[in-house]
Motif scaffolding. Structure first.
Motif, PDB file in Angstrom:
ATOM      1  N   LEU A   1      13.949 -44.177   8.321  1.00 37.26           N
ATOM      2  CA  LEU A   1      14.181 -43.180   7.274  1.00 37.26           C
ATOM      3  C   LEU A   1      15.674 -42.952   7.074  1.00 37.26           C
ATOM      4  N   ILE A   2      16.415 -42.862   8.165  1.00 40.28           N
ATOM      5  CA  ILE A   2      17.856 -42.629   8.070  1.00 40.28           C
ATOM      6  C   ILE A   2      18.555 -43.825   7.440  1.00 40.28           C
ATOM      7  N   LEU A   3      18.108 -45.042   7.757  1.00 35.14           N
ATOM      8  CA  LEU A   3      18.690 -46.224   7.116  1.00 35.14           C
ATOM      9  C   LEU A   3      18.409 -46.214   5.616  1.00 35.14           C
ATOM     10  N   ALA A   4      17.230 -45.745   5.214  1.00 32.47           N
ATOM     11  CA  ALA A   4      16.936 -45.619   3.785  1.00 32.47           C
ATOM     12  C   ALA A   4      17.854 -44.596   3.136  1.00 32.47           C
ATOM     13  N   GLN A   5      18.094 -43.466   3.815  1.00 39.43           N
ATOM     14  CA  GLN A   5      19.047 -42.476   3.316  1.00 39.43           C
ATOM     15  C   GLN A   5      20.423 -43.096   3.144  1.00 39.43           C
ATOM     16  N   THR A   6      20.839 -43.864   4.151  1.00 35.43           N
ATOM     17  CA  THR A   6      22.172 -44.462   4.141  1.00 35.43           C
ATOM     18  C   THR A   6      22.327 -45.437   2.985  1.00 35.43           C
TER      19      THR A   6
END
Length: 269
Positions: free
Chosen positions: A129-134
């Motif tokens: 999820l955080i990689l998608a945010q990034t």
């Protein structure tokens, strides 16, 4: 013929692969079935980056970092990404309380669920999820801001983001297991997160910080997350690897501690 249940050998633990796949599928379903929550999880980091960096870039101009002059927007991208990472880690910690309050933890631990697979599944889904945010934030950055990174620097920044996500998700999940009251956890997180963020070289170079804050920044895990992402983005793997090692060490320590804490919680059910 009678069977002595006390002497029956214990059942073998469930395989890690099965527990991991089941946990990741469950977390994926919880995340994607409500599209509103999914959008709220991904979009804010891009919006913050757009509003914050574009509004202050002209005001501050440029800063000196690592022996070179960089634009302030480029300098603050890692801080915005890490701020969103802390928000996502808070959501991960909150999910433990939601499972507890809804008595879902009783159902989870009533099934042959391996602790290692459960912990790793939660960490991996939160990290994705955080990689998608990034990626969403960096797409915005490329669109509206005037900077370009070489492919190697992109790889270093994304690698640092993934390792930092594992470390901070582990820390927040571990902290969540140490609280029995959700309100205390929520208050603690909402007080600690801004302190961690602003007592690190997030929006200003470390040499511009007050001496006390400079000392505190070395004990602040957010410092190493920001340095890993920023140095990876600006200089590549060669400059980011010391901070990556620190973050990997944090992730390696918090994982087993989290598993032990969850086992202790499960025994209290």
């Amino acid at each position: 013929m009678t069977v002595d249940l006390a002497r029956r050998p214990p059942e073998p633990p469930p395989p890690l692969r099965g527990s991991l796949a089941a946990t990741m599928y469950r977390e994926y379903c919880l995340l994607t079935r409500d599209r509103t929550n999914l959008l709220l999880a991904i979009v804010p980091s891009a919006v913050y980056l757009l509003l914050f960096a574009t509004s202050l870039a002209n005001l501050v101009g440029e800063v000196r970092y690592g022996g070179r002059t960089v634009g302030y927007a480029e300098f603050t991208v890692p801080a915005v990404l890490l701020s969103s990472m802390l928000a996502a880690a808070t959501t991960a910690g909150t999910s433990l309380f939601q499972e507890r309050l809804g008595r879902m933890d009783v159902e989870l631990w009533s099934y042959p669920l391996g602790t290692g697979g459960y912990v790793l599944g939660k960490l991996l889904v939160s990290t994705l999820l955080i990689l998608a945010q990034t990626l969403a934030a960096l797409v915005v950055a490329l669109t509206v801001l005037d900077f370009r990174w070489p492919p190697g620097n992109w790889a270093a920044a994304l690698c640092a983001t993934g390792v930092a996500a594992l470390a901070f998700n582990g820390l927040y999940l571990l902290l969540a297991t140490r609280f029995s009251d959700f309100r205390r956890f929520s208050v603690t997180i909402n007080v600690v997160a801004p302190v961690l963020l602003f007592s690190s070289p997030s929006f200003y170079p470390v040499d511009r910080m007050a001496p006390v804050l400079q000392w505190l920044s070395w004990a602040n895990p957010v410092t190493y997350g920001i340095r890993a992402i920023r140095d990876g983005a600006l200089f590549g793997f060669g400059a980011a690897w010391p901070w990556l090692l620190v973050l990997a060490g944090i992730a390696a320590v918090t994982g087993p501690l989290l598993a032990r804490s969850l086992v202790a919680r499960a025994r209290e059910l």
